[in-house]
Write a protein that holds these residues in place. Structure first.
Motif, PDB file in Angstrom:
ATOM      1  N   THR A   1      28.144   2.796  21.383  1.00 34.66           N
ATOM      2  CA  THR A   1      28.854   4.052  21.144  1.00 34.66           C
ATOM      3  C   THR A   1      27.889   5.170  20.784  1.00 34.66           C
ATOM      4  OG1 THR A   1      29.196   3.477  18.828  1.00 34.66           O
ATOM      5  CG2 THR A   1      30.960   2.896  20.366  1.00 34.66           C
ATOM      6  N   LEU A   2      26.614   4.814  20.521  1.00 35.66           N
ATOM      7  CA  LEU A   2      25.642   5.813  20.111  1.00 35.66           C
ATOM      8  C   LEU A   2      24.260   5.436  20.623  1.00 35.66           C
ATOM      9  CD1 LEU A   2      25.109   8.352  18.302  1.00 35.66           C
ATOM     10  CD2 LEU A   2      24.630   6.756  16.449  1.00 35.66           C
ATOM     11  N   ALA A   3      23.535   6.436  21.122  1.00 32.21           N
ATOM     12  CA  ALA A   3      22.153   6.240  21.560  1.00 32.21           C
ATOM     13  C   ALA A   3      21.357   7.466  21.139  1.00 32.21           C
ATOM     14  CB  ALA A   3      22.075   6.057  23.068  1.00 32.21           C
ATOM     15  N   ILE A   4      20.067   7.261  20.871  1.00 31.47           N
ATOM     16  CA  ILE A   4      19.198   8.338  20.416  1.00 31.47           C
ATOM     17  C   ILE A   4      18.096   8.555  21.451  1.00 31.47           C
ATOM     18  CG2 ILE A   4      17.617   9.061  18.593  1.00 31.47           C
ATOM     19  CD1 ILE A   4      19.206   7.240  16.712  1.00 31.47           C
ATOM     20  N   SER A   5      17.810   9.802  21.730  1.00 30.60           N
ATOM     21  CA  SER A   5      16.760  10.148  22.681  1.00 30.60           C
ATOM     22  C   SER A   5      15.417   9.622  22.195  1.00 30.60           C
ATOM     23  CB  SER A   5      16.711  11.661  22.848  1.00 30.60           C
ATOM     24  OG  SER A   5      15.544  12.043  23.512  1.00 30.60           O
TER      25      SER A   5
END
Length: 64
Positions: free
Chosen positions: A24-28
């Motif tokens: 549900t969440l990813a970081i660059s």
């Protein structure tokens, strides 16, 4: 390709998944690189932050 896990697909696109399943969440990865630069220069003050930002942007090919 649907046969490749979503976490692998995100990594290939330059994002770090926060969990391996049920994403549900990813970081660059670029943001993670910036944070790494900031934490390499402690204690946090304005001149250290400026140097870190310049090093980060320089690594991205920008001229400061």
């Amino acid at each position: 390709c649907p046969c490749v896990p979503a976490a692998i697909q995100l990594l290939q696109m330059g994002f770090f998944p926060c969990v391996p399943w049920g994403l549900t969440l990813a970081i660059s990865l670029s943001v993670l690189s910036l944070v790494r630069q900031l934490f390499m220069h402690t204690p946090p003050n304005i001149s250290v932050w400026s140097e870190s930002l310049e090093a980060y942007l320089g690594g991205m090919g920008y001229e400061v």
